[in-house]
Design an enzyme around this catalytic site. Structure first.
Site, PDB file in Angstrom:
ATOM      1  N   GLU A  53      30.930  49.094  37.108  1.00 54.70           N
ATOM      2  CA  GLU A  53      29.997  48.887  38.223  1.00 54.70           C
ATOM      3  C   GLU A  53      28.597  49.305  37.796  1.00 54.70           C
ATOM      4  OE1 GLU A  53      31.210  50.708  41.936  1.00 54.70           O
ATOM      5  OE2 GLU A  53      29.548  49.764  43.010  1.00 54.70           O
ATOM      6  N   ASN A 200      33.909  43.095  48.439  1.00 55.71           N
ATOM      7  CA  ASN A 200      34.508  44.394  48.100  1.00 55.71           C
ATOM      8  C   ASN A 200      34.437  45.321  49.314  1.00 55.71           C
ATOM      9  OD1 ASN A 200      35.176  46.815  46.244  1.00 55.71           O
ATOM     10  ND2 ASN A 200      33.217  47.418  47.176  1.00 55.71           N
ATOM     11  N   GLU A 201      35.525  45.966  49.618  1.00 55.47           N
ATOM     12  CA  GLU A 201      35.569  46.944  50.723  1.00 55.47           C
ATOM     13  C   GLU A 201      34.745  46.437  51.916  1.00 55.47           C
ATOM     14  OE1 GLU A 201      34.877  51.013  49.396  1.00 55.47           O
ATOM     15  OE2 GLU A 201      36.660  50.934  48.133  1.00 55.47           O
ATOM     16  N   TYR A 269      42.086  56.175  46.041  1.00 52.19           N
ATOM     17  CA  TYR A 269      41.631  57.275  45.180  1.00 52.19           C
ATOM     18  C   TYR A 269      42.356  58.557  45.576  1.00 52.19           C
ATOM     19  CZ  TYR A 269      37.638  54.446  43.620  1.00 52.19           C
ATOM     20  OH  TYR A 269      36.851  53.477  43.062  1.00 52.19           O
ATOM     21  N   GLU A 325      40.790  49.316  42.354  1.00 56.25           N
ATOM     22  CA  GLU A 325      40.132  50.633  42.199  1.00 56.25           C
ATOM     23  C   GLU A 325      41.192  51.708  42.403  1.00 56.25           C
ATOM     24  OE1 GLU A 325      36.417  51.335  44.273  1.00 56.25           O
ATOM     25  OE2 GLU A 325      35.830  49.235  44.021  1.00 56.25           O
ATOM     26  N   GLN A 374      36.191  54.541  36.773  1.00 55.89           N
ATOM     27  CA  GLN A 374      35.611  53.346  36.200  1.00 55.89           C
ATOM     28  C   GLN A 374      35.540  53.503  34.683  1.00 55.89           C
ATOM     29  OE1 GLN A 374      31.939  52.369  38.102  1.00 55.89           O
ATOM     30  NE2 GLN A 374      32.854  52.294  40.125  1.00 55.89           N
TER      31      GLN A 374
HETATM   32  O1  AHR Z   1      34.115  53.394  42.513  1.00 54.93           O
HETATM   33  C1  AHR Z   1      33.111  53.884  43.325  1.00 54.93           C
HETATM   34  C2  AHR Z   1      33.095  53.203  44.682  1.00 54.93           C
HETATM   35  O2  AHR Z   1      34.266  53.489  45.369  1.00 54.93           O
HETATM   36  C3  AHR Z   1      33.053  51.701  44.678  1.00 54.93           C
HETATM   37  O3  AHR Z   1      31.764  51.218  44.531  1.00 54.93           O
HETATM   38  C4  AHR Z   1      33.588  51.345  46.022  1.00 54.93           C
HETATM   39  O4  AHR Z   1      34.215  50.089  46.045  1.00 54.93           O
HETATM   40  C5  AHR Z   1      34.545  52.484  46.323  1.00 54.93           C
HETATM   41  O5  AHR Z   1      34.350  52.993  47.591  1.00 54.93           O
END
Ligand code: AHR
Length: 522
Positions: A53, A200-201, A269, A325, A374
Protein backbone atom coordinates in the site's frame (compact mmCIF):
# COMPACT_ATOMS: atom_id res chain seq x y z
CA UNK A 1 -18.30 -33.46 -5.08
CA UNK A 2 -14.63 -34.38 -5.31
CA UNK A 3 -13.96 -32.52 -2.09
CA UNK A 4 -16.87 -34.19 -0.36
CA UNK A 5 -15.48 -37.58 -1.34
CA UNK A 6 -12.04 -36.52 -0.09
CA UNK A 7 -13.57 -35.38 3.18
CA UNK A 8 -15.56 -38.59 3.74
CA UNK A 9 -12.67 -40.90 2.94
CA UNK A 10 -10.32 -38.75 5.01
CA UNK A 11 -12.70 -38.79 7.97
CA UNK A 12 -12.99 -42.56 7.77
CA UNK A 13 -9.24 -43.09 7.55
CA UNK A 14 -8.48 -40.59 10.30
CA UNK A 15 -11.12 -42.05 12.64
CA UNK A 16 -9.74 -45.53 12.01
CA UNK A 17 -6.17 -44.51 12.60
CA UNK A 18 -7.03 -42.59 15.75
CA UNK A 19 -8.84 -45.64 17.17
CA UNK A 20 -5.91 -47.85 16.29
CA UNK A 21 -3.52 -45.48 17.95
CA UNK A 22 -5.66 -45.34 21.08
CA UNK A 23 -5.82 -49.10 21.28
CA UNK A 24 -2.07 -49.46 20.93
CA UNK A 25 -1.25 -46.71 23.31
CA UNK A 26 -3.86 -45.70 25.86
CA UNK A 27 -2.50 -42.16 26.35
CA UNK A 28 -1.57 -40.48 23.08
CA UNK A 29 -0.59 -37.02 24.17
CA UNK A 30 0.59 -35.49 20.93
CA UNK A 31 -0.27 -37.27 17.76
CA UNK A 32 -0.59 -36.07 14.19
CA UNK A 33 -2.07 -38.64 11.83
CA UNK A 34 -1.37 -37.86 8.16
CA UNK A 35 -3.14 -39.66 5.32
CA UNK A 36 -0.72 -39.53 2.43
CA UNK A 37 -2.59 -41.35 -0.32
CA UNK A 38 -5.89 -39.45 -0.37
CA UNK A 39 -5.06 -35.85 -1.24
CA UNK A 40 -7.68 -33.12 -1.17
CA UNK A 41 -7.93 -29.73 -2.85
CA UNK A 42 -4.98 -27.94 -4.38
CA UNK A 43 -3.54 -25.27 -2.08
CA UNK A 44 -3.73 -22.16 -4.23
CA UNK A 45 -0.32 -20.54 -4.51
CA UNK A 46 -2.12 -17.22 -4.04
CA UNK A 47 -2.65 -17.98 -0.35
CA UNK A 48 0.99 -16.85 -0.10
CA UNK A 49 0.24 -13.38 -1.52
CA UNK A 50 1.41 -9.98 -0.28
CA UNK A 51 0.08 -6.45 -0.02
CA UNK A 52 1.82 -3.20 -0.92
CA UNK A 53 0.00 0.00 0.00
CA UNK A 54 1.00 3.62 -0.36
CA UNK A 55 1.51 3.74 3.39
CA UNK A 56 4.57 4.95 5.26
CA UNK A 57 7.69 3.65 3.54
CA UNK A 58 6.20 0.54 1.96
CA UNK A 59 6.30 1.91 -1.59
CA UNK A 60 8.54 4.98 -1.34
CA UNK A 61 11.85 3.82 0.16
CA UNK A 62 10.84 0.19 0.71
CA UNK A 63 10.15 -0.98 -2.82
CA UNK A 64 10.72 2.09 -4.95
CA UNK A 65 13.82 4.27 -4.77
CA UNK A 66 13.61 5.80 -8.25
CA UNK A 67 15.87 5.61 -11.27
CA UNK A 68 18.42 8.10 -9.96
CA UNK A 69 18.94 6.44 -6.58
CA UNK A 70 22.38 5.33 -5.42
CA UNK A 71 20.71 2.23 -3.99
CA UNK A 72 21.15 -0.52 -6.61
CA UNK A 73 17.86 -0.82 -8.47
CA UNK A 74 16.16 -2.12 -11.58
CA UNK A 75 13.88 0.44 -13.22
CA UNK A 76 13.75 2.25 -9.85
CA UNK A 77 12.90 -0.85 -7.79
CA UNK A 78 15.42 -1.92 -5.13
CA UNK A 79 17.42 -4.98 -6.16
CA UNK A 80 17.98 -6.31 -2.64
CA UNK A 81 14.24 -6.36 -1.93
CA UNK A 82 13.49 -7.83 -5.36
CA UNK A 83 15.84 -10.75 -4.88
CA UNK A 84 14.47 -11.47 -1.42
CA UNK A 85 10.90 -11.45 -2.73
CA UNK A 86 11.71 -13.76 -5.61
CA UNK A 87 13.21 -16.20 -3.13
CA UNK A 88 9.89 -16.64 -1.26
CA UNK A 89 8.00 -17.10 -4.54
CA UNK A 90 5.54 -14.25 -4.05
CA UNK A 91 2.57 -15.38 -6.18
CA UNK A 92 0.55 -12.14 -6.30
CA UNK A 93 0.85 -8.59 -5.07
CA UNK A 94 -2.05 -6.34 -4.06
CA UNK A 95 -1.82 -2.58 -4.73
CA UNK A 96 -2.34 0.41 -4.21
CA UNK A 97 -4.28 -0.13 -0.93
CA UNK A 98 -5.98 -0.54 1.51
CA UNK A 99 -7.71 2.64 2.47
CA UNK A 100 -5.41 4.46 0.05
CA UNK A 101 -7.05 2.62 -2.88
CA UNK A 102 -10.34 4.46 -2.46
CA UNK A 103 -8.54 7.81 -2.66
CA UNK A 104 -6.33 6.91 -5.60
CA UNK A 105 -6.92 8.29 -9.08
CA UNK A 106 -4.79 6.25 -11.41
CA UNK A 107 -4.38 8.91 -14.09
CA UNK A 108 -2.34 10.95 -11.56
CA UNK A 109 0.28 8.18 -11.70
CA UNK A 110 0.99 7.79 -15.42
CA UNK A 111 3.04 9.74 -17.96
CA UNK A 112 6.45 11.39 -17.47
CA UNK A 113 7.35 11.19 -13.80
CA UNK A 114 8.28 14.86 -13.45
CA UNK A 115 4.88 15.90 -14.77
CA UNK A 116 2.76 13.77 -12.45
CA UNK A 117 0.38 15.40 -9.99
CA UNK A 118 1.47 15.56 -6.36
CA UNK A 119 -1.13 14.15 -4.00
CA UNK A 120 -1.66 14.16 -0.25
CA UNK A 121 -2.04 10.74 1.30
CA UNK A 122 -4.98 11.60 3.54
CA UNK A 123 -5.22 8.31 5.41
CA UNK A 124 -1.56 7.68 6.11
CA UNK A 125 0.34 10.52 7.72
CA UNK A 126 -0.91 13.30 5.44
CA UNK A 127 2.32 13.18 3.47
CA UNK A 128 2.67 14.51 -0.05
CA UNK A 129 3.53 11.91 -2.69
CA UNK A 130 4.97 12.73 -6.09
CA UNK A 131 3.24 9.79 -7.76
CA UNK A 132 6.50 8.57 -9.25
CA UNK A 133 5.27 5.04 -8.50
CA UNK A 134 2.14 4.43 -10.58
CA UNK A 135 0.58 1.86 -12.85
CA UNK A 136 3.63 1.25 -15.08
CA UNK A 137 5.99 0.99 -12.12
CA UNK A 138 3.66 -1.42 -10.31
CA UNK A 139 3.30 -3.66 -13.35
CA UNK A 140 7.10 -3.62 -13.76
CA UNK A 141 7.44 -4.62 -10.12
CA UNK A 142 5.13 -7.63 -10.58
CA UNK A 143 7.03 -8.59 -13.72
CA UNK A 144 10.38 -8.46 -11.91
CA UNK A 145 9.07 -10.41 -8.92
CA UNK A 146 7.41 -12.87 -11.31
CA UNK A 147 3.98 -12.61 -9.70
CA UNK A 148 0.40 -11.79 -10.66
CA UNK A 149 -1.00 -8.29 -10.26
CA UNK A 150 -3.85 -7.76 -7.83
CA UNK A 151 -5.20 -4.24 -8.34
CA UNK A 152 -7.65 -2.66 -5.92
CA UNK A 153 -9.96 -0.20 -7.71
CA UNK A 154 -11.41 2.98 -6.25
CA UNK A 155 -15.11 2.81 -5.44
CA UNK A 156 -15.23 5.20 -2.46
CA UNK A 157 -14.16 8.38 -4.30
CA UNK A 158 -13.84 7.22 -7.89
CA UNK A 159 -16.25 6.74 -10.75
CA UNK A 160 -17.39 3.78 -12.78
CA UNK A 161 -15.81 5.36 -15.85
CA UNK A 162 -12.47 5.84 -14.10
CA UNK A 163 -12.32 2.20 -13.06
CA UNK A 164 -13.46 0.89 -16.45
CA UNK A 165 -10.83 3.04 -18.18
CA UNK A 166 -8.12 1.70 -15.88
CA UNK A 167 -8.98 -1.85 -16.88
CA UNK A 168 -9.00 -0.76 -20.53
CA UNK A 169 -5.64 1.01 -20.17
CA UNK A 170 -4.08 -2.06 -18.60
CA UNK A 171 -5.54 -4.92 -20.57
CA UNK A 172 -7.14 -3.87 -23.86
CA UNK A 173 -5.55 -4.69 -27.20
CA UNK A 174 -8.16 -2.77 -29.23
CA UNK A 175 -7.54 0.59 -30.85
CA UNK A 176 -9.05 2.91 -28.22
CA UNK A 177 -8.36 6.16 -26.33
CA UNK A 178 -6.94 4.30 -23.33
CA UNK A 179 -4.73 1.97 -25.34
CA UNK A 180 -3.41 4.97 -27.31
CA UNK A 181 -2.57 6.66 -24.02
CA UNK A 182 -0.84 3.54 -22.74
CA UNK A 183 1.25 3.30 -25.90
CA UNK A 184 2.16 7.00 -25.67
CA UNK A 185 3.44 6.21 -22.18
CA UNK A 186 5.73 3.52 -23.51
CA UNK A 187 3.77 0.29 -23.08
CA UNK A 188 2.84 -1.15 -26.43
CA UNK A 189 1.37 -4.46 -25.39
CA UNK A 190 -1.43 -4.84 -22.86
CA UNK A 191 -0.60 -6.39 -19.52
CA UNK A 192 -2.37 -9.28 -17.90
CA UNK A 193 -4.08 -8.49 -14.60
CA UNK A 194 -5.33 -11.46 -12.61
CA UNK A 195 -7.20 -10.03 -9.60
CA UNK A 196 -9.33 -6.90 -9.39
CA UNK A 197 -10.94 -5.68 -6.17
CA UNK A 198 -14.08 -3.55 -6.42
CA UNK A 199 -13.25 -1.20 -3.56
CA UNK A 200 -11.62 -1.76 -0.18
CA UNK A 201 -13.32 -1.80 3.22
CA UNK A 202 -16.30 0.05 1.77
CA UNK A 203 -18.04 -0.43 5.12
CA UNK A 204 -15.38 1.93 6.56
CA UNK A 205 -12.61 3.97 4.94
CA UNK A 206 -13.89 3.09 1.47
CA UNK A 207 -17.09 5.14 1.76
CA UNK A 208 -18.88 4.08 4.99
CA UNK A 209 -21.51 2.18 3.05
CA UNK A 210 -23.95 -0.35 4.42
CA UNK A 211 -24.08 -3.83 2.92
CA UNK A 212 -27.15 -3.25 0.73
CA UNK A 213 -25.84 0.02 -0.68
CA UNK A 214 -22.38 -1.43 -1.39
CA UNK A 215 -23.88 -4.50 -3.04
CA UNK A 216 -25.79 -2.32 -5.52
CA UNK A 217 -22.79 -0.08 -6.17
CA UNK A 218 -20.57 -3.12 -6.68
CA UNK A 219 -23.02 -4.52 -9.24
CA UNK A 220 -22.85 -1.25 -11.15
CA UNK A 221 -19.03 -1.10 -11.15
CA UNK A 222 -18.67 -4.76 -11.98
CA UNK A 223 -20.89 -4.40 -15.05
CA UNK A 224 -18.16 -2.31 -16.72
CA UNK A 225 -15.15 -4.44 -15.77
CA UNK A 226 -14.47 -6.15 -19.07
CA UNK A 227 -12.40 -9.15 -19.97
CA UNK A 228 -10.36 -7.43 -22.67
CA UNK A 229 -7.44 -8.54 -24.80
CA UNK A 230 -7.73 -12.15 -23.65
CA UNK A 231 -7.42 -11.11 -19.99
CA UNK A 232 -9.62 -12.88 -17.48
CA UNK A 233 -10.32 -10.75 -14.41
CA UNK A 234 -11.04 -12.45 -11.13
CA UNK A 235 -13.34 -9.83 -9.55
CA UNK A 236 -13.21 -9.47 -5.78
CA UNK A 237 -16.20 -7.87 -4.06
CA UNK A 238 -15.44 -6.00 -0.87
CA UNK A 239 -16.31 -8.39 1.91
CA UNK A 240 -16.60 -8.12 5.65
CA UNK A 241 -14.29 -7.45 8.51
CA UNK A 242 -13.94 -10.22 11.08
CA UNK A 243 -17.29 -11.77 11.97
CA UNK A 244 -19.62 -9.49 10.03
CA UNK A 245 -21.55 -12.44 8.63
CA UNK A 246 -24.48 -10.20 7.65
CA UNK A 247 -22.29 -8.49 5.03
CA UNK A 248 -21.38 -11.84 3.46
CA UNK A 249 -25.01 -12.95 3.53
CA UNK A 250 -26.07 -9.77 1.69
CA UNK A 251 -23.48 -10.33 -1.03
CA UNK A 252 -24.27 -14.01 -1.43
CA UNK A 253 -28.03 -14.33 -1.12
CA UNK A 254 -29.03 -13.12 -4.55
CA UNK A 255 -28.17 -15.03 -7.72
CA UNK A 256 -27.88 -11.91 -9.91
CA UNK A 257 -25.41 -10.40 -7.45
CA UNK A 258 -23.37 -13.58 -7.27
CA UNK A 259 -22.74 -13.33 -11.01
CA UNK A 260 -20.93 -10.03 -10.50
CA UNK A 261 -17.88 -11.37 -8.66
CA UNK A 262 -15.66 -14.41 -8.30
CA UNK A 263 -14.41 -13.82 -4.77
CA UNK A 264 -15.26 -11.99 -1.54
CA UNK A 265 -12.55 -10.27 0.45
CA UNK A 266 -12.15 -10.70 4.20
CA UNK A 267 -9.98 -8.67 6.57
CA UNK A 268 -8.93 -9.79 10.02
CA UNK A 269 -6.11 -8.35 12.13
CA UNK A 270 -4.99 -9.61 15.54
CA UNK A 271 -4.95 -6.58 17.83
CA UNK A 272 -3.80 -7.50 21.33
CA UNK A 273 -5.50 -5.45 24.09
CA UNK A 274 -7.72 -3.60 21.58
CA UNK A 275 -7.27 -0.72 19.13
CA UNK A 276 -6.76 1.94 21.80
CA UNK A 277 -3.90 0.20 23.61
CA UNK A 278 -2.27 -2.43 21.35
CA UNK A 279 0.74 -4.50 22.36
CA UNK A 280 4.24 -3.26 21.68
CA UNK A 281 5.73 -5.22 18.77
CA UNK A 282 8.92 -6.00 20.68
CA UNK A 283 8.47 -5.29 24.37
CA UNK A 284 5.87 -7.80 25.56
CA UNK A 285 5.34 -10.47 28.19
CA UNK A 286 3.98 -14.00 28.07
CA UNK A 287 0.41 -12.77 28.56
CA UNK A 288 0.62 -10.79 25.32
CA UNK A 289 2.46 -13.63 23.56
CA UNK A 290 -0.38 -16.01 24.49
CA UNK A 291 -3.09 -13.48 23.68
CA UNK A 292 -1.63 -12.90 20.21
CA UNK A 293 -1.98 -16.58 19.35
CA UNK A 294 -5.43 -16.84 20.93
CA UNK A 295 -6.50 -14.06 18.56
CA UNK A 296 -4.63 -15.58 15.61
CA UNK A 297 -6.56 -18.84 16.04
CA UNK A 298 -9.82 -16.91 15.62
CA UNK A 299 -9.04 -16.77 11.91
CA UNK A 300 -10.12 -20.41 11.74
CA UNK A 301 -13.51 -19.71 13.36
CA UNK A 302 -14.02 -16.67 11.13
CA UNK A 303 -13.29 -18.66 7.98
CA UNK A 304 -15.65 -21.41 9.10
CA UNK A 305 -18.40 -18.83 9.72
CA UNK A 306 -18.10 -17.20 6.30
CA UNK A 307 -17.56 -20.54 4.54
CA UNK A 308 -20.84 -21.81 6.02
CA UNK A 309 -22.66 -18.94 4.28
CA UNK A 310 -20.83 -19.54 1.01
CA UNK A 311 -21.55 -23.28 1.24
CA UNK A 312 -25.29 -22.58 1.44
CA UNK A 313 -25.39 -20.47 -1.73
CA UNK A 314 -22.44 -21.93 -3.60
CA UNK A 315 -22.17 -25.65 -2.79
CA UNK A 316 -19.96 -26.13 -5.88
CA UNK A 317 -17.21 -24.01 -4.27
CA UNK A 318 -17.01 -21.57 -7.17
CA UNK A 319 -16.67 -18.42 -5.07
CA UNK A 320 -13.40 -17.83 -3.23
CA UNK A 321 -12.70 -16.26 0.13
CA UNK A 322 -9.95 -13.72 -0.44
CA UNK A 323 -8.27 -12.88 2.87
CA UNK A 324 -6.50 -9.88 1.40
CA UNK A 325 -5.45 -8.34 4.72
CA UNK A 326 -4.28 -10.32 7.74
CA UNK A 327 -1.57 -10.19 10.39
CA UNK A 328 -0.59 -8.73 13.75
CA UNK A 329 -1.24 -5.03 14.29
CA UNK A 330 0.96 -3.69 17.08
CA UNK A 331 2.06 -0.25 18.29
CA UNK A 332 4.34 1.65 15.93
CA UNK A 333 8.04 1.69 16.80
CA UNK A 334 8.73 4.46 19.32
CA UNK A 335 9.74 7.70 17.62
CA UNK A 336 8.24 6.84 14.24
CA UNK A 337 5.34 8.59 12.49
CA UNK A 338 2.12 7.07 13.96
CA UNK A 339 0.51 7.34 10.50
CA UNK A 340 3.19 5.08 8.99
CA UNK A 341 2.32 1.91 10.98
CA UNK A 342 5.97 0.84 11.09
CA UNK A 343 6.47 -2.11 13.46
CA UNK A 344 9.33 -4.50 14.18
CA UNK A 345 8.86 -8.22 13.83
CA UNK A 346 9.84 -10.99 16.26
CA UNK A 347 9.65 -14.72 16.83
CA UNK A 348 6.05 -14.07 17.92
CA UNK A 349 5.22 -12.86 14.39
CA UNK A 350 6.87 -15.93 12.90
CA UNK A 351 4.53 -18.18 14.88
CA UNK A 352 1.58 -15.97 13.92
CA UNK A 353 2.50 -16.47 10.26
CA UNK A 354 2.71 -20.25 10.73
CA UNK A 355 -0.69 -20.36 12.48
CA UNK A 356 -2.33 -18.37 9.67
CA UNK A 357 -0.69 -20.16 6.77
CA UNK A 358 -1.58 -23.56 8.28
CA UNK A 359 -5.18 -22.37 8.71
CA UNK A 360 -5.34 -21.11 5.12
CA UNK A 361 -3.90 -24.40 3.80
CA UNK A 362 -6.49 -26.33 5.77
CA UNK A 363 -9.24 -24.15 4.22
CA UNK A 364 -7.87 -24.66 0.70
CA UNK A 365 -11.33 -25.54 -0.60
CA UNK A 366 -12.55 -21.97 0.01
CA UNK A 367 -9.56 -19.71 0.62
CA UNK A 368 -8.12 -18.92 -2.80
CA UNK A 369 -6.04 -15.83 -2.05
CA UNK A 370 -4.53 -14.31 1.10
CA UNK A 371 -2.32 -11.24 1.43
CA UNK A 372 -0.19 -10.51 4.47
CA UNK A 373 -0.34 -6.86 5.55
CA UNK A 374 2.04 -5.58 4.50
CA UNK A 375 5.06 -6.48 2.42
CA UNK A 376 7.73 -3.92 3.45
CA UNK A 377 8.04 -1.54 6.44
CA UNK A 378 4.36 -1.67 7.52
CA UNK A 379 2.61 -3.91 10.13
CA UNK A 380 3.73 -7.57 9.91
CA UNK A 381 6.24 -7.13 7.11
CA UNK A 382 8.52 -9.72 5.60
CA UNK A 383 11.16 -7.07 4.88
CA UNK A 384 12.33 -3.92 6.65
CA UNK A 385 14.53 -1.30 4.99
CA UNK A 386 16.49 1.70 6.21
CA UNK A 387 18.24 3.72 3.51
CA UNK A 388 20.40 1.18 1.68
CA UNK A 389 20.04 -1.52 4.36
CA UNK A 390 17.58 -4.39 4.32
CA UNK A 391 16.55 -6.89 6.98
CA UNK A 392 14.58 -10.11 6.50
CA UNK A 393 12.13 -10.56 9.37
CA UNK A 394 11.23 -13.81 11.18
CA UNK A 395 7.94 -13.72 9.22
CA UNK A 396 9.97 -13.75 5.99
CA UNK A 397 11.56 -17.06 6.94
CA UNK A 398 8.18 -18.66 7.59
CA UNK A 399 7.03 -17.70 4.10
CA UNK A 400 10.23 -19.24 2.76
CA UNK A 401 9.65 -22.47 4.67
CA UNK A 402 5.99 -22.72 3.62
CA UNK A 403 6.47 -21.94 -0.09
CA UNK A 404 6.60 -25.70 -0.78
CA UNK A 405 2.85 -25.90 -0.13
CA UNK A 406 2.08 -23.65 -3.12
CA UNK A 407 -0.02 -25.62 -5.66
CA UNK A 408 0.53 -28.84 -3.69
CA UNK A 409 -2.49 -30.92 -2.64
CA UNK A 410 -3.73 -30.70 0.90
CA UNK A 411 -3.41 -33.93 2.88
CA UNK A 412 -5.97 -34.96 5.50
CA UNK A 413 -4.49 -34.63 8.97
CA UNK A 414 -5.79 -35.23 12.46
CA UNK A 415 -3.89 -33.45 15.21
CA UNK A 416 -4.51 -34.36 18.85
CA UNK A 417 -2.22 -32.28 20.99
CA UNK A 418 -1.77 -30.87 24.45
CA UNK A 419 -2.89 -27.36 25.23
CA UNK A 420 -0.75 -24.34 25.84
CA UNK A 421 -2.42 -22.78 28.88
CA UNK A 422 -2.07 -19.36 30.38
CA UNK A 423 -3.98 -18.26 33.49
CA UNK A 424 -6.74 -20.82 32.96
CA UNK A 425 -7.21 -20.25 29.22
CA UNK A 426 -6.25 -23.02 26.79
CA UNK A 427 -5.25 -23.01 23.16
CA UNK A 428 -3.74 -25.88 21.14
CA UNK A 429 0.02 -25.87 21.61
CA UNK A 430 0.66 -27.09 18.08
CA UNK A 431 -0.61 -26.03 14.67
CA UNK A 432 -0.02 -27.92 11.44
CA UNK A 433 -0.85 -28.63 7.82
CA UNK A 434 0.48 -31.11 5.28
CA UNK A 435 0.53 -31.40 1.51
CA UNK A 436 1.86 -33.57 -1.28
CA UNK A 437 3.52 -31.88 -4.25
CA UNK A 438 3.61 -32.82 -7.93
CA UNK A 439 6.76 -34.93 -7.40
CA UNK A 440 5.13 -36.93 -4.62
CA UNK A 441 7.09 -35.26 -1.80
CA UNK A 442 5.13 -34.69 1.40
CA UNK A 443 5.54 -31.37 3.24
CA UNK A 444 4.55 -31.00 6.88
CA UNK A 445 4.67 -27.65 8.67
CA UNK A 446 4.23 -27.48 12.45
CA UNK A 447 4.58 -24.70 15.00
CA UNK A 448 4.99 -25.05 18.77
CA UNK A 449 3.45 -22.02 20.51
CA UNK A 450 4.68 -22.90 23.98
CA UNK A 451 7.57 -20.50 24.73
CA UNK A 452 9.25 -22.73 27.28
CA UNK A 453 8.36 -26.36 26.57
CA UNK A 454 9.70 -28.74 23.96
CA UNK A 455 6.94 -31.00 22.58
CA UNK A 456 7.34 -34.38 20.92
CA UNK A 457 4.70 -35.31 18.40
CA UNK A 458 4.29 -38.71 16.83
CA UNK A 459 3.06 -38.72 13.21
CA UNK A 460 1.82 -42.05 11.82
CA UNK A 461 1.76 -41.88 8.03
CA UNK A 462 -1.26 -43.70 6.63
CA UNK A 463 -0.93 -44.72 2.99
CA UNK A 464 2.34 -44.61 1.11
CA UNK A 465 5.69 -45.57 2.60
CA UNK A 466 8.36 -42.90 3.04
CA UNK A 467 12.02 -43.67 3.37
CA UNK A 468 13.76 -40.36 3.98
CA UNK A 469 13.09 -37.02 5.64
CA UNK A 470 14.78 -33.64 5.88
CA UNK A 471 13.86 -30.62 7.95
CA UNK A 472 14.31 -26.93 8.68
CA UNK A 473 13.59 -25.06 11.89
CA UNK A 474 13.06 -21.46 12.92
CA UNK A 475 13.43 -20.78 16.62
CA UNK A 476 15.05 -18.33 19.01
CA UNK A 477 16.14 -18.03 22.61
CA UNK A 478 13.73 -15.21 23.45
CA UNK A 479 10.06 -14.64 22.59
CA UNK A 480 10.93 -11.21 21.27
CA UNK A 481 14.05 -12.21 19.35
CA UNK A 482 14.22 -10.14 16.16
CA UNK A 483 16.46 -9.18 13.28
CA UNK A 484 17.65 -5.60 13.32
CA UNK A 485 19.79 -3.51 10.98
CA UNK A 486 22.65 -3.93 13.45
CA UNK A 487 22.07 -7.69 13.97
CA UNK A 488 20.23 -8.99 10.90
CA UNK A 489 20.77 -12.73 11.46
CA UNK A 490 19.44 -13.41 14.96
CA UNK A 491 16.35 -15.32 13.80
CA UNK A 492 16.78 -17.43 10.70
CA UNK A 493 16.11 -20.96 9.52
CA UNK A 494 18.66 -23.69 10.06
CA UNK A 495 18.68 -27.33 9.15
CA UNK A 496 16.71 -29.49 11.61
CA UNK A 497 17.55 -32.95 12.88
CA UNK A 498 15.11 -33.29 15.78
CA UNK A 499 13.08 -36.05 14.16
CA UNK A 500 13.20 -39.72 13.28
CA UNK A 501 11.40 -41.73 10.65
CA UNK A 502 10.87 -45.37 11.52
CA UNK A 503 8.29 -47.85 10.23
CA UNK A 504 6.40 -45.04 8.53
CA UNK A 505 6.01 -43.11 11.78
CA UNK A 506 7.67 -39.73 11.91
CA UNK A 507 8.50 -38.51 15.42
CA UNK A 508 9.28 -34.82 15.69
CA UNK A 509 10.61 -33.06 18.78
CA UNK A 510 9.50 -29.47 18.42
CA UNK A 511 11.73 -27.00 20.29
CA UNK A 512 9.90 -24.46 22.44
CA UNK A 513 8.61 -21.51 20.32
CA UNK A 514 9.49 -22.96 16.97
CA UNK A 515 8.32 -23.48 13.43
CA UNK A 516 9.43 -26.67 11.67
CA UNK A 517 9.08 -27.84 8.06
CA UNK A 518 9.68 -31.49 7.20
CA UNK A 519 9.95 -32.98 3.73
CA UNK A 520 9.34 -36.71 3.20
CA UNK A 521 10.46 -38.71 0.19
CA UNK A 522 9.53 -42.24 -0.84
O1 AHR B 1 -3.26 -2.29 6.31
C1 AHR B 1 -3.56 -1.06 6.85
C2 AHR B 1 -5.02 -0.70 6.65
O2 AHR B 1 -5.83 -1.59 7.35
C3 AHR B 1 -5.55 -0.78 5.25
O3 AHR B 1 -5.27 0.36 4.52
C4 AHR B 1 -7.02 -0.93 5.44
O4 AHR B 1 -7.65 -1.62 4.40
C5 AHR B 1 -7.12 -1.66 6.77
O5 AHR B 1 -8.03 -1.06 7.62
Amino acid sequence: MLHLKYKLVALFLLAGSALLAQKENAVVANQLVIVTNNPGPVISKDIYGHFSEHLGTCIYGGLWVGLDSKIPNSYGIRNDVLFALREIKVPNLRWPGGCFADTYHWKDGIGPQNKRANIVNIYWGGVTEDNSFGTHEFMKLTELIGCDAYINGNVGSGTVREMAEWVEYLTSDSESPMTRLRKENGQEKPWKVRYWAIGNENWGCGGNMNAEFYTNVMRQYSTYLGNLGGNNLYRVACGPSDINYGWTETLMKDEETRRMFEGISLHYYSVVDGWDVKSSATNFDERQWFETFRLNYKMDEILKGHSAILNRYDPQNKKGLIVDEWGNWFQVEPGTNPGFLYQQNTMRDAITAAIHLNIFNNHADRVKVANLAQMVNVLQSVILTKDDKMVLTPTYYVFRMFRVHQEAKLLPTDLRCENYSYKGVDIPALTTSASVDAEGKVHITIANLNPSKEITVSCPLIGDVYKSATGEVLTASAMNAMNSFEKPDVVKTVSFSGFKLKDNVLTVTMPAKSVVAIELKK
